[in-house]
Design an enzyme around this catalytic site. Structure first.
Site, mmCIF file in Angstrom:
data_model
loop_
_atom_site.group_PDB
_atom_site.id
_atom_site.type_symbol
_atom_site.label_atom_id
_atom_site.label_comp_id
_atom_site.label_asym_id
_atom_site.label_seq_id
_atom_site.Cartn_x
_atom_site.Cartn_y
_atom_site.Cartn_z
ATOM 1 N N GLY A 1 -96.940 117.909 35.422
ATOM 2 C CA GLY A 1 -96.114 117.080 34.559
ATOM 3 C C GLY A 1 -95.604 115.789 35.168
ATOM 4 O O GLY A 1 -95.925 115.404 36.289
ATOM 5 N N CYS B 1 -97.868 115.849 46.870
ATOM 6 C CA CYS B 1 -98.237 115.538 45.489
ATOM 7 C C CYS B 1 -96.994 115.281 44.629
ATOM 8 O O CYS B 1 -96.334 114.277 44.822
ATOM 9 C CB CYS B 1 -99.131 116.634 44.901
ATOM 10 S SG CYS B 1 -100.083 116.105 43.458
ATOM 11 N N LEU B 2 -96.644 116.171 43.717
ATOM 12 C CA LEU B 2 -95.417 115.979 42.940
ATOM 13 C C LEU B 2 -94.213 115.881 43.868
ATOM 14 O O LEU B 2 -93.289 115.087 43.636
ATOM 15 C CB LEU B 2 -95.226 117.130 41.949
ATOM 16 C CG LEU B 2 -93.943 117.096 41.114
ATOM 17 C CD1 LEU B 2 -93.896 115.880 40.200
ATOM 18 C CD2 LEU B 2 -93.799 118.385 40.294
ATOM 19 N N GLN C 1 -93.816 112.390 45.007
ATOM 20 C CA GLN C 1 -93.248 111.536 43.963
ATOM 21 C C GLN C 1 -91.745 111.764 43.818
ATOM 22 O O GLN C 1 -90.972 110.812 43.646
ATOM 23 C CB GLN C 1 -93.965 111.820 42.650
ATOM 24 C CG GLN C 1 -95.453 111.496 42.669
ATOM 25 C CD GLN C 1 -96.224 112.148 41.536
ATOM 26 O OE1 GLN C 1 -95.631 112.724 40.620
ATOM 27 N NE2 GLN C 1 -97.541 112.092 41.598
ATOM 28 N N TYR D 1 -99.830 110.777 38.070
ATOM 29 C CA TYR D 1 -98.777 109.791 38.321
ATOM 30 C C TYR D 1 -98.821 109.349 39.777
ATOM 31 O O TYR D 1 -99.273 110.094 40.655
ATOM 32 C CB TYR D 1 -97.398 110.382 38.007
ATOM 33 C CG TYR D 1 -97.172 110.670 36.553
ATOM 34 C CD1 TYR D 1 -96.525 109.762 35.725
ATOM 35 C CD2 TYR D 1 -97.631 111.863 35.992
ATOM 36 C CE1 TYR D 1 -96.328 110.022 34.378
ATOM 37 C CE2 TYR D 1 -97.445 112.138 34.647
ATOM 38 C CZ TYR D 1 -96.791 111.215 33.848
ATOM 39 O OH TYR D 1 -96.607 111.487 32.505
ATOM 40 N N HIS E 1 -103.590 116.318 48.876
ATOM 41 C CA HIS E 1 -103.337 117.712 49.248
ATOM 42 C C HIS E 1 -103.906 118.007 50.630
ATOM 43 O O HIS E 1 -105.114 118.195 50.784
ATOM 44 C CB HIS E 1 -103.975 118.658 48.226
ATOM 45 C CG HIS E 1 -103.198 118.774 46.958
ATOM 46 N ND1 HIS E 1 -102.271 119.778 46.738
ATOM 47 C CD2 HIS E 1 -103.175 118.004 45.854
ATOM 48 C CE1 HIS E 1 -101.725 119.621 45.543
ATOM 49 N NE2 HIS E 1 -102.259 118.548 44.989
ATOM 50 N N GLU F 1 -103.771 120.673 52.256
ATOM 51 C CA GLU F 1 -104.351 122.021 52.286
ATOM 52 C C GLU F 1 -105.693 122.079 51.568
ATOM 53 O O GLU F 1 -106.427 123.070 51.683
ATOM 54 C CB GLU F 1 -103.389 123.035 51.660
ATOM 55 C CG GLU F 1 -103.402 123.116 50.156
ATOM 56 C CD GLU F 1 -102.784 121.924 49.433
ATOM 57 O OE1 GLU F 1 -102.959 121.822 48.219
ATOM 58 O OE2 GLU F 1 -102.117 121.099 50.112
#
Length: 358
Positions: A215, A240-241, A244, A285, A325, A327
């Protein structure tokens, strides 16, 4: 097989066949360019609420096994592919990809011209779509869902017993992130995304990882002050998120890409060393580079293809983040050293002399 359709909100219709039971669902239509790793993609919580299109024309040829899930279930709302293999060949096969989808009640639309579909998404930008047995349907409005609450745990869970204690803030974390930390001899407590700074102080971890997840990061605005507080008190790695959210917490802004970065071949430049890494990515995003001016964060990684922000670092605190990422799973392992850099910072802050990589 029953005929099925993927209807885009922009009016295009792509025809195929339901590889399993016909079912209707809606979601944001996104594509991944990876040639392998379909099991990890389907179970990645970051795909929650999305219709996942595979660019590679054949999926399922090595089946599904119990080791490669990134969460307990399939996260994508539907899967669209050119072909799905009914007779996989691999020594670890436990079930077919199709039976996995059927058991999970996730529709699979096969026989689709995915090349034309992906070209349309790249032209139109990421759009909402409807998977249906009828082409005479309109795509319902949506896009306001809050997916993080659907995928995050409700109570803390602890794994391992190593000398370094890491809190993994769960916004929809991939199992591989947890596994990388456990493999580096850490004790890991996975905590809910709404864990407060006060609760974190009571837990008293040595460091914090802020996970990936689905999202729009802007929908998590009310939790940014807590993220800012914990980042001032502990070594932090955002992925990642999580990257952000750290940037937003320090006053930067995010924006949506036309069609996202999803695949295992995205080149990223480390601005400190000049080295280019091949990375695995899954996001729609990015942090707006211009908005970093005036914040406490500095740009650390940049995407070679489109110049977007791929990482940030705090010049004084042991706080940094990456859009990609480290990983992987699936994807290249060029950037897994990010975990070691993070744990070295944790180690220095905690006063632990060494940690064992098993």
């Amino acid at each position: 097989m029953a005929r099925g359709y993927l209807i885009l909100e922009t009016g295009e219709i792509f025809e195929g066949f339901f590889a399993g039971n016909p079912a209707e669902t809606t979601g944001e239509v996104v594509f991944n360019t990876g040639m392998t790793g379909y099991q990890e993609m389907m179970t990645d919580p970051s795909y929650t609420g999305q219709i996942l299109v595979f660019c590679y024309p054949l999926i399922g040829n090595y089946g599904v096994n119990g080791d490669d899930h990134e969460s307990k279930s399939i996260s994508a709302r539907a899967v669209v592919t050119g072909e799905i293999c009914a007779s996989p060949s691999f020594y670890k096969v436990e079930k077919t990809a199709l039976s996995f989808l059927e058991k999970s009640d996730v529709p699979c639309l096969s026989g689709v011209d995915t090349r034309a579909l992906v070209k349309t998404i790249r032209k139109r930008g990421t759009v909402r779509g409807l998977v249906s047995a009828s082409r005479d349907q309109k795509v319902p409005c949506g896009g306001d869902e809050f997916f993080v609450a659907e995928v995050a745990i409700k109570q803390p869970e602890t794994y391992g017993d190593g000398p370094l204690h890491i809190a993994l803030m769960d916004f929809g974390y991939k199992k591989s992130i947890l596994q990388y930390l456990l493999d580096r001899n850490c004790k890991v407590t996975v905590v809910p995304f709404d864990f407060t700074a006060k609760q974190m102080a009571e837990l008293a971890p040595d460091g914090i990882v802020i996970s990936n997840g689905p999202g729009d990061p802007a929908k998590l605005a009310e939790w940014l002050p807590e993220i800012k507080k914990v980042s001032a008190a502990y070594p932090v790695l955002g992925i990642c998120l999580g990257h952000q959210l750290l940037a937003l917490a320090y006053g930067a802004k995010t924006k949506k890409l036309p069609f996202g970065h999803r695949g295992g071949n995205h080149p990223v430049k480390d601005l400190k060393t000049g080295k280019v890494l091949m990375t695995a990515q899954n996001h729609g995003y990015v942090v707006d580079e211009a908005s970093l001016a005036g914040t406490e964060l500095e740009l650390s990684f940049k995407n070679v293809n489109d110049g977007t922000v791929e990482g940030c670092i705090h010049p004084d605190l042991p706080v940094f983040s990456v859009q990609f990422h480290p990983e992987a799973h699936p994807g290249p392992r060029d950037s897994e050293y990010i975990f070691d850099q993070f744990l070295q910072r944790v180690q220095q802050r905690a006063g632990v002399l060494s940690y064992a990589i098993q």
